[in-house]
Design a protein around this motif. Structure first.
Motif, PDB file in Angstrom:
ATOM      1  N   SER A  23       0.827  -1.195   0.000  1.00  0.00           N
ATOM      2  CA  SER A  23       0.000   0.000   0.000  1.00  0.00           C
ATOM      3  C   SER A  23       0.859   1.241   0.000  1.00  0.00           C
ATOM      4  O   SER A  23       1.975   1.239   0.493  1.00  0.00           O
ATOM      5  CB  SER A  23      -0.907  -0.004   1.238  1.00  0.00           C
ATOM      6  OG  SER A  23      -0.137   0.174   2.403  1.00  0.00           O
ATOM      7  N   ALA A  24       0.314   2.309  -0.592  1.00  0.00           N
ATOM      8  CA  ALA A  24       1.064   3.553  -0.675  1.00  0.00           C
ATOM      9  C   ALA A  24       1.399   4.095   0.706  1.00  0.00           C
ATOM     10  O   ALA A  24       2.414   4.764   0.896  1.00  0.00           O
ATOM     11  CB  ALA A  24       0.248   4.585  -1.462  1.00  0.00           C
ATOM     12  N   THR A  27       4.835   2.820   2.039  1.00  0.00           N
ATOM     13  CA  THR A  27       6.048   3.029   1.265  1.00  0.00           C
ATOM     14  C   THR A  27       6.205   4.497   0.894  1.00  0.00           C
ATOM     15  O   THR A  27       5.241   5.253   0.833  1.00  0.00           O
ATOM     16  CB  THR A  27       6.005   2.209  -0.029  1.00  0.00           C
ATOM     17  OG1 THR A  27       4.865   2.633  -0.802  1.00  0.00           O
ATOM     18  CG2 THR A  27       5.899   0.729   0.245  1.00  0.00           C
ATOM     19  N   CYS A  29       6.928   7.587  -1.802  1.00  0.00           N
ATOM     20  CA  CYS A  29       6.500   7.728  -3.185  1.00  0.00           C
ATOM     21  C   CYS A  29       7.644   7.305  -4.096  1.00  0.00           C
ATOM     22  O   CYS A  29       8.820   7.385  -3.732  1.00  0.00           O
ATOM     23  CB  CYS A  29       6.062   9.156  -3.478  1.00  0.00           C
ATOM     24  SG  CYS A  29       7.401  10.375  -3.481  1.00  0.00           S
ATOM     25  N   TRP A  30       7.297   6.853  -5.282  1.00  0.00           N
ATOM     26  CA  TRP A  30       8.314   6.317  -6.178  1.00  0.00           C
ATOM     27  C   TRP A  30       9.288   7.401  -6.635  1.00  0.00           C
ATOM     28  O   TRP A  30      10.458   7.131  -6.872  1.00  0.00           O
ATOM     29  CB  TRP A  30       7.669   5.615  -7.364  1.00  0.00           C
ATOM     30  CG  TRP A  30       6.855   6.486  -8.276  1.00  0.00           C
ATOM     31  CD1 TRP A  30       5.514   6.683  -8.229  1.00  0.00           C
ATOM     32  CD2 TRP A  30       7.338   7.263  -9.375  1.00  0.00           C
ATOM     33  NE1 TRP A  30       5.119   7.543  -9.239  1.00  0.00           N
ATOM     34  CE2 TRP A  30       6.221   7.909  -9.958  1.00  0.00           C
ATOM     35  CE3 TRP A  30       8.599   7.469  -9.935  1.00  0.00           C
ATOM     36  CZ2 TRP A  30       6.330   8.755 -11.061  1.00  0.00           C
ATOM     37  CZ3 TRP A  30       8.719   8.313 -11.034  1.00  0.00           C
ATOM     38  CH2 TRP A  30       7.594   8.951 -11.591  1.00  0.00           C
ATOM     39  N   TYR A 257       1.170  -0.662 -10.858  1.00  0.00           N
ATOM     40  CA  TYR A 257       1.106  -1.740  -9.859  1.00  0.00           C
ATOM     41  C   TYR A 257       2.508  -2.266  -9.551  1.00  0.00           C
ATOM     42  O   TYR A 257       2.893  -2.425  -8.388  1.00  0.00           O
ATOM     43  CB  TYR A 257       0.212  -2.861 -10.380  1.00  0.00           C
ATOM     44  CG  TYR A 257       0.319  -4.137  -9.574  1.00  0.00           C
ATOM     45  CD1 TYR A 257      -0.429  -4.318  -8.421  1.00  0.00           C
ATOM     46  CD2 TYR A 257       1.184  -5.157  -9.965  1.00  0.00           C
ATOM     47  CE1 TYR A 257      -0.324  -5.486  -7.675  1.00  0.00           C
ATOM     48  CE2 TYR A 257       1.294  -6.330  -9.233  1.00  0.00           C
ATOM     49  CZ  TYR A 257       0.544  -6.483  -8.093  1.00  0.00           C
ATOM     50  OH  TYR A 257       0.653  -7.627  -7.351  1.00  0.00           O
ATOM     51  N   GLN A 260       4.687   0.136  -7.503  1.00  0.00           N
ATOM     52  CA  GLN A 260       4.425   0.024  -6.065  1.00  0.00           C
ATOM     53  C   GLN A 260       5.035  -1.246  -5.488  1.00  0.00           C
ATOM     54  O   GLN A 260       5.561  -1.249  -4.366  1.00  0.00           O
ATOM     55  CB  GLN A 260       2.915   0.055  -5.812  1.00  0.00           C
ATOM     56  CG  GLN A 260       2.277   1.415  -6.037  1.00  0.00           C
ATOM     57  CD  GLN A 260       2.907   2.494  -5.162  1.00  0.00           C
ATOM     58  OE1 GLN A 260       3.059   2.329  -3.953  1.00  0.00           O
ATOM     59  NE2 GLN A 260       3.303   3.599  -5.776  1.00  0.00           N
ATOM     60  N   SER A 261       5.003  -2.331  -6.263  1.00  0.00           N
ATOM     61  CA  SER A 261       5.625  -3.568  -5.811  1.00  0.00           C
ATOM     62  C   SER A 261       7.132  -3.408  -5.645  1.00  0.00           C
ATOM     63  O   SER A 261       7.721  -3.935  -4.710  1.00  0.00           O
ATOM     64  CB  SER A 261       5.330  -4.688  -6.813  1.00  0.00           C
ATOM     65  OG  SER A 261       3.949  -4.947  -6.899  1.00  0.00           O
ATOM     66  N   LEU A 263       8.769  -0.886  -4.700  1.00  0.00           N
ATOM     67  CA  LEU A 263       9.116  -0.135  -3.496  1.00  0.00           C
ATOM     68  C   LEU A 263       9.205  -1.027  -2.258  1.00  0.00           C
ATOM     69  O   LEU A 263       9.705  -0.595  -1.221  1.00  0.00           O
ATOM     70  CB  LEU A 263       8.101   0.983  -3.266  1.00  0.00           C
ATOM     71  CG  LEU A 263       8.058   2.058  -4.361  1.00  0.00           C
ATOM     72  CD1 LEU A 263       7.010   3.107  -4.021  1.00  0.00           C
ATOM     73  CD2 LEU A 263       9.420   2.696  -4.566  1.00  0.00           C
ATOM     74  N   ARG A 264       8.756  -2.256  -2.384  1.00  0.00           N
ATOM     75  CA  ARG A 264       8.907  -3.214  -1.286  1.00  0.00           C
ATOM     76  C   ARG A 264      10.373  -3.373  -0.896  1.00  0.00           C
ATOM     77  O   ARG A 264      10.692  -3.641   0.258  1.00  0.00           O
ATOM     78  CB  ARG A 264       8.337  -4.565  -1.718  1.00  0.00           C
ATOM     79  CG  ARG A 264       8.571  -5.718  -0.747  1.00  0.00           C
ATOM     80  CD  ARG A 264       8.161  -7.034  -1.415  1.00  0.00           C
ATOM     81  NE  ARG A 264       8.176  -8.151  -0.498  1.00  0.00           N
ATOM     82  CZ  ARG A 264       9.267  -8.811  -0.134  1.00  0.00           C
ATOM     83  NH1 ARG A 264      10.431  -8.447  -0.600  1.00  0.00           N
ATOM     84  NH2 ARG A 264       9.171  -9.835   0.697  1.00  0.00           N
TER      85      ARG A 264
END
Length: 300
Positions: A23-24, A27, A29-30, A257, A260-261, A263-264
């Protein structure tokens, strides 16, 4: 172009991965992760990147693509100086490990293009010459026989406007029945197939965007397989992001998607990307590939 993938073996790119949705709220922001990764790369190699190094061509491409460096930047000039030294060694009869495979030249061509330089006319030499013409696999040196050499030949040649359809046909013919590509197609499926398949999608993207019927079928089969996979590290997730961005706007939601993955594996305290096995230490390869993927995503 990119365990390259892409040191000397292509693209320091061949490492494989695990992507899970996050979830944002959990984490950063990219964009902040991307710029932190750029800063980490510059700090990790203060004297500049090296040809064939982990912090090498893909790092140059990432920072150049994002506008953080250009050909006149001291960091880029250090890489160019190292490239000139390697080429001088070749001229003197040497065989430097950093520039002997086709994939080494392809990776270098992509970095030069990112800097706005012409790989086909660099210092009065054509650095696409070693891989410019398609050679049947049986006539190649053993180090150039994997499909990866054809994948990145097509990607690199497309940047200078001279991509050969024979490389495209080779990639089509190398796809397995399940939709994947492999470094060892005669062997059972392996974790490497995720990265190689993502890279093949990158090479096929221009034909796909032109609605070439075979490209559409080939890409569709590959994506069906890719969507069903578990991504186990930042590198493979980065390759998927690049592929989806290059395939076009229809895949923007999927690309978001996987961003965001990705950023894990970003550690804000360290400023770089890590591996699950050592989450308290920045991994250079993961950080370089993630930075490149985010730069491509940023420029979409």
């Amino acid at each position: 172009m990119i365990r390259k993938a892409v040191g000397g073996t292509l693209l320091v790119l061949l490492i494989w991965g695990f992507a899970v949705p996050v979830s944002a709220s959990d984490t950063p922001c990219w964009e902040s992760a991307m710029h932190a990764a750029f800063d980490w790369i510059l700090d990790a190699a203060p004297d500049g990147p090296q040809v064939g190094g982990i912090i090498g061509e893909w790092a140059v491409s990432a920072l150049a693509y994002a506008g953080r460096i250009d050909a006149d930047h001291p960091w880029a000039k250090a890489w160019l100086a190292d490239l000139d030294a390697v080429l001088a060694e070749i001229d003197a009869g040497g065989t430097p490990l950093s520039l002997r495979r086709w994939t080494d030249y392809q990776r270098t061509a992509l970095a030069l293009s990112a800097l706005g330089l012409d790989a086909a006319d660099y210092r009065d030499r054509n650095l696409t010459e070693p891989f410019r013409f398609f050679v049947p696999t049986s006539h190649r040196h053993a180090i150039n026989r994997t499909v990866l050499a054809d994948i990145y030949a097509l990607i690199a040649l497309n940047t200078v406007g001279s991509g050969s359809r024979l490389f495209l046909l080779s990639i089509y013919n190398a796809q397995r029945a399940d939709g994947t590509w492999s470094l060892n197609p005669a062997q059972p499926a392996s974790v490497f197939d995720i990265d190689i398949t993502a890279m093949a999608l990158q090479a096929l993207a221009p034909s796909y965007r032109r609605n070439d019927p075979r490209a559409v079928r080939t890409v569709g089969l590959a994506l069906e397989w890719m969507y069903a996979q578990t991504f186990r590290d930042a590198e493979s997730t980065a390759q998927m992001i690049i592929a989806l961005v290059l395939l076009g706007e229809d895949y923007s939601d999927k690309a978001a998607y996987y961003v965001q993955s990705l950023l894990r594996w970003f550690n804000p305290a360290l400023g770089g990307f890590v591996r699950d096995a050592n989450p308290n230490r920045v991994n250079a390869m993961a950080t370089v590939q993630a930075a490149y993927a985010l730069a491509v995503y940023n420029a979409r």
